[in-house]
Design an enzyme around this catalytic site. Structure first.
Site, short mmCIF file in Angstrom:
data_model
loop_
_atom_site.label_atom_id
_atom_site.label_comp_id
_atom_site.label_asym_id
_atom_site.label_seq_id
_atom_site.Cartn_x
_atom_site.Cartn_y
_atom_site.Cartn_z
N CYS A 16 0.84 -1.19 0.00
CA CYS A 16 0.00 0.00 0.00
C CYS A 16 0.87 1.24 0.00
O CYS A 16 2.00 1.22 0.49
CB CYS A 16 -0.89 0.01 1.24
SG CYS A 16 -2.06 -1.36 1.23
N TYR B 188 -5.07 -13.32 -3.88
CA TYR B 188 -4.50 -12.82 -2.62
C TYR B 188 -5.22 -13.44 -1.44
O TYR B 188 -6.43 -13.27 -1.28
CB TYR B 188 -4.61 -11.29 -2.64
CG TYR B 188 -4.14 -10.51 -1.44
CD1 TYR B 188 -3.21 -11.01 -0.53
CD2 TYR B 188 -4.63 -9.22 -1.22
CE1 TYR B 188 -2.79 -10.25 0.56
CE2 TYR B 188 -4.21 -8.45 -0.15
CZ TYR B 188 -3.30 -8.96 0.74
OH TYR B 188 -2.89 -8.20 1.81
N ASP C 16 3.87 -9.30 9.41
CA ASP C 16 4.57 -9.24 8.13
C ASP C 16 5.46 -8.00 8.07
O ASP C 16 6.60 -8.06 7.60
CB ASP C 16 3.54 -9.23 6.99
CG ASP C 16 4.18 -9.28 5.61
OD1 ASP C 16 5.26 -9.89 5.48
OD2 ASP C 16 3.61 -8.71 4.67
N HIS D 26 -2.53 -11.54 5.09
CA HIS D 26 -2.69 -10.42 6.03
C HIS D 26 -4.02 -10.45 6.78
O HIS D 26 -4.41 -9.44 7.35
CB HIS D 26 -2.54 -9.09 5.28
CG HIS D 26 -1.16 -8.89 4.72
ND1 HIS D 26 -0.89 -8.80 3.36
CD2 HIS D 26 0.04 -8.80 5.32
CE1 HIS D 26 0.41 -8.65 3.17
NE2 HIS D 26 1.01 -8.65 4.34
#
Lengths: 687, 687
Positions: free
Chosen positions: A31, A170, A266, A173
């Protein structure tokens, strides 16, 4: 073996399905607070990575449908064909610089709040959504699942049409519906999408197969997957279901992009995870289970570590998010043997904090990050000098070091003076505190350059007054004189009712502690009305040094700003584990030699504690003595206050301020002024 | 006297400087989460107010310069001429509907965080900024003040060029630099802008004078001013400096727009301020001190109260923000004698919550609010029926009532059934709780219409099963069967480790309490993993009923969602004042007949409390028994699940869901689908 040979393995091409990465440097999706809200900025920022040598440059999670609406956050968006032109800006720019472009398609399920679209929120089973807003997600029925698959497939086709070479499925997360289906605590379904692991993986398998079917002839299908939730038996574990899933899907994707969940794990900061390559224990099994190339991350900045990861068979591609932000030219610098010039990520997560706040990315180490489009800044190129002026920079903290370095890169003769024994300013001081040692890289990187440049003269232990400056005869002066913490307890919560501080009270400031001026042994109260990060770091230091610490704050948690850097839970836990007494919602009222009085922020009700000494962390006073004197005196052509002396703020902001001052030196005021106004606008033409 | 005569005073024109308001209805500036981020939506939403009869329609605070950057929030922006086209959309649309357009220019000083622009933050004196981010504002020097005045003047000229009729200088809500200069605790200057009141008002005086100079020949200059901070002697008071400032500036503006600060006081909810006109005590002096027209607010929805405000000489213009959101056609309805049709604001601040989250406005009472552009919804107009179908609506809560009302307005025959004795569903139930009585207006408004419409049949005490529905023979069924609170303690914080609840534990749900099934007298634990509003309301009720209440939550405060509605400080204070014991950061682990065990959300450390009974406020289960049975049975042409039964959420969302279902009835699926994708995009053309 030459350096070039030593690292040549990093520059081998890697086949990824139908496309070829020209080397092993892979910017994984991350991001950046730009996305569909700032598409030109996004394109220019990603293109800079491509220019810096990354073989694959990814965008960020990209919503595929109005039921996955992350507004007001600025992520990617590809709801329909109208979003293609914005994404095309990026793929064109990335291709121009010779890299592959990747897109991370996502359906966020209950990680999205759908606050803009007001669409229903989808999940494997009925449950509360992640954000604390009054909406519950509803369990998807079979037609919902069919629709989701269609949305994903259609988005993949649009992504290909937008020019992407690599298209992601995806499941990471804890932010995506594909992963939500995998996790037993989120999936209580009794149909073929719930229950057994194979059932819980079914949706992901379908998305992978259908993406390949739709675009696999021309685009690589990447799969981003979190192999471990780092919760032990309470979550998915790499040694258990994490591995089983990789086995189940094995060669279905063209690329495995593996990491740990959630995002705070992460993207761990150096404060809590100082070791580069910290994900290796979790991800190293993956290559044993698949024939397809594997990319992973772990804040890699050392080329030797990178080579060893390849040689040991842990990874095929060196993934990076934060190291590519701190230095977009990391691959190019390794390729050309300029290892010492790498701007190493300090692991502070200021990059993340911007995205967390819905605004464009910034970086402590790389002040050009986020300014590629708006200000046209390049991390490696700066306009050469316009004259033979010599400049004086006072203060060798982050602002002064950056300003001096960039001015010297422009070719100006630079005199840099600082009153301290060693350069670094607040970076030097703060990096001596628990957990912050990596922050010294901010000074190290700049000092490496400054010490090599013959145009630069550095004077330490040089406290300059206005007369000294006049004597030097330099007409262009940049003052990075920093700021000092207040001693009077005044801060954001006490302007209307300043605390009463008895003269006999033993009061310390963060500067005292960093100067080694410690409180007497015994109970210490740390009062945090700054609410950013420093007070908790000091509390940790004092607790480790054996003090009996009470942490008091008007906030309702310890260090609220660290929520944005993904650290808050760890910060507060650390203090709890160290036995620090926490007292929240409490504003300082009075301090005497042996007691301290607080008021409840809600009720005003007061409470007194016995206390011996206090560290007050509230606000900083700008150090402008020299500035004021020079302004009074006059006669200078340039007098520029930068960094904390201009506006006490983050180290990142100080570096940025020093960088901007160096860029703007000898530019015309009108041109400088115009830069502030550059921004992206919503279309207003008739439709 | 006819109704028309009775209210005719409200429709007298009012001269405001060089322009004339056609009547006394004045939509004061209010945020709406659209602004420069969604200019078409902004224009359509403001135009709807104009169409509804408001003589003056204002936009929202509009940043005049990059040093007043409120990103990521979606306010107005007029940094330079490039912003004019977006604002022109609004002025054209408002003028088309016969109203004046007003713009609220603002420089926010340290209320802004400049997260996008990264510009320095300006303030009267050095100090922390309002938001908890690591930046301090710097004291403006004289050249900064000159620049600010120039920016404001230039912005006023641009505003005139964009077509605005009324241009604001804004010193209110503790959000603007003009007000910051007035407040002694924020202004420690020793020059002519600090010290005496006259000095502290100097900047505002200059802004007013210079705005008039720049645009006063064609535009009215309005001054929005907070006369009282509602902090007693700790802040500005209407009887002291508030009045003195009005006296000092008296006839300088063309219009006084007066209110109280800060925003939570100005926009008080009915929960804490049930009385309409609650600002009168503060603002009524203003007209005694100025010759210029005065507008004020106070959640006015009663035309009788409005008339009395005019007759008593308190106000010249009836200001409204929230009442104009709940009913954009309020003036028109008064004018045409349709008082009973007014959708009265319930004072819940869901409108504010959207802006607080950076997304477009919504309204509990008016489901079309925010959808004027995107979905083309009009609050008073809905497409007539396309056939002579009859419909069944099951459930007379907010979703069912709205759906039934809109279907009946379309002309369909409507049968509405509910199992309860009285209609209203959760609105009826929740409005019986402390502070929420005004929420009953949601049901009242809809019942008023339904009871008059001959096309509508309502059946209470009618629990329908699938057979009953079949027997009715209606082929179009809308199910608004709601949701019930879980009894098992499962919620957002406990999915991985569901709480162990002993069968002997005395467990109550919010539904029990609202049904009058009360815990035995004695200690009661309320566990809030919902974190929205209800648990604290129940705690208040139980405490008032004499229970010894402990409020436990995994959150770090009471009712975190109520931060968005500006209520959180009051919510937590209320519980403190009632003697409720608060236990935050605590997740439910186990519950037995006489004890309850929690774990610290940070450390997991457990803690046990003796306890008698518990109210668990965690999540809701959708009530879909009838839906599932009807789906199984088949044979219906329409089977539409709406409201909490589809997705447990706010009352506002339930109303919205019911409204949408009614609008979409007999529309083609493709057209319905397309609506979800309509949005405003950032321009991507080359520049």
């Amino acid at each position: 073996m030459t350096e070039k040979d030593k690292y040549s393995v990093l520059f081998e091409p890697v086949q990824i399905g139908p496309v070829v990465a020209k080397n092993r440097f892979y910017q994984v999706p991350h991001c950046n607070g730009m996305g569909h809200v700032r598409p030109r900025a996004e394109a220019a920022m990603r293109a800079m990575k491509a220019e810096g040598g990354w073989a694959v440059v990814s965008n960020q999670e990209t919503e595929i449908h109005p039921t996955s609406d992350l507004a007001p956050f600025a992520e990617g968006r590809l709801w329909d064909a109208r979003d293609i032109p914005a994404l095309r800006l990026m793929t064109d720019a990335v291709h121009d610089k010779g890299a592959l472009a990747a897109i991370e398609l996502v359906h966020n399920g209950g990680h999205a709040s759908n606050l803009l679209s007001r669409a229903p929120i989808l999940a494997p089973s009925d449950m509360a959504i992640e954000n604390v807003i009054p909406m519950q997600a509803r369990a998807m029925d079979k037609s919902d699942i069919r629709a989701l698959r269609r949305w994903h497939r259609d988005a993949a086709v649009r992504a290909r049409d937008a020019g992407f070479d690599v298209i992601y499925v995806y499941a990471g997360h804890n932010m995506t519906i594909a992963q939500h289906f995998m996790l037993p605590h989120m999936n209580q379904r009794s149909d073929e999408y719930g229950g057994s692991l194979e059932n819980r993986v079914r949706l992901t398998r379908e998305l992978l197969e259908e993406t390949r079917e739709a675009v696999g002839d021309t685009c690589a299908v990447a799969f981003r997957f979190a192999v471990d939730e780092m919760l032990g038996a309470d979550g998915m574990q790499a040694a258990e279901e994490g591995r089983a899933i990789v086995e189940l899907l094995s060669d279905l994707p063209d690329l495995w992009d593996v990491n740990v969940a959630g995002w705070p794990n992460d993207s761990a900061t150096t404060r809590f995870q100082p070791q580069d390559g910290y994900q290796n224990d979790y991800i190293s099994f993956v290559k044993q289970v698949t024939q397809k190339p594997v990319v992973g991350v772990g804040r890699f900045t050392s080329p030797d570590l990178m080579v060893s990861m390849i040689r040991k068979g842990v990874l095929d591609l060196i993934g990076a998010a934060r190291p590519s932000i701190a230095d977009p030219f990391l691959p190019e610098k390794i390729k050309t043997g300029r290892i010492d010039e790498i701007r190493e990520c300090i692991g502070c997560n200021i990059c993340v904090s911007a995205d967390s706040q819905g605004v464009p990315i910034r970086c402590t180490q790389n002040p050009t990050m986020g300014e590629e489009w708006r200000r046209g800044w390049h991390p490696e190129i700066i306009a050469p000098k316009l004259s033979d002026q010599e400049v004086l920079v006072v203060g060798a903290g982050p602002a002064g070091l950056e300003c001096a370095m960039q001015l010297s890169k422009r070719g100006y003769g630079v005199t840099l003076a600082d009153a301290a024994d060693e350069p670094g300013g607040r970076v030097l001081r703060e990096s001596s505190l628990p957990g912050l040692s990596a922050w010294m890289r901010v000074a190290d990187h700049r000092l490496y350059h400054l010490r090599q440049d013959n145009n630069v003269q550095m004077f330490m232990q040089s406290q300059l007054g206005a007369d000294d400056v006049a004597e030097l005869g330099l007409k262009h002066v940049f003052l990075a004189t920093g700021a000092r913490w207040r001693r009077d307890g005044l801060g954001r919560s006490t302007y209307r009712a300043p605390p009463q501080i008895d003269k006999a009270a033993q009061v310390f400031t963060p500067d005292d502690i960093m100067d080694g001026k410690m409180p007497p042994k015994g109970p210490v109260m740390i009062y945090d009305d700054d609410q950013i990060y420093l007070a908790a770091v000091l509390a940790e230091k004092l607790a480790c040094d054996g003090y009996d610490v009470t942490f008091v704050t008007p906030a309702n948690m310890v260090s609220p700003f660290t929520q944005y850097t993904l650290e808050q839970a760890r910060v507060q836990l650390r203090l709890i584990e160290l036995g620090v007494t926490l007292l929240i919602n409490s504003t300082l009222v009075a301090l005497s030699a042996d007691a301290v009085r607080f008021a409840c922020t809600y009720s005003g009700q007061e409470k007194e504690l016995a206390n011996l000494s206090s560290v007050l962390v509230t606000e900083r006073r700008r150090e402008t003595t020299l500035y004021d004197a020079l302004r009074q005196r006059g006669g200078l052509d340039t007098l520029n206050l930068i960094g904390d002396a201009a506006s006490p703020s983050l180290i990142a902001d100080a570096v940025y301020s020093g960088h901007m001052a160096a860029r703007n030196f000898e530019r015309s005021p009108d041109v400088i002024e115009a830069d502030w106004f550059r921004r992206e606008l919503v279309a207003t033409d008739k439709e």
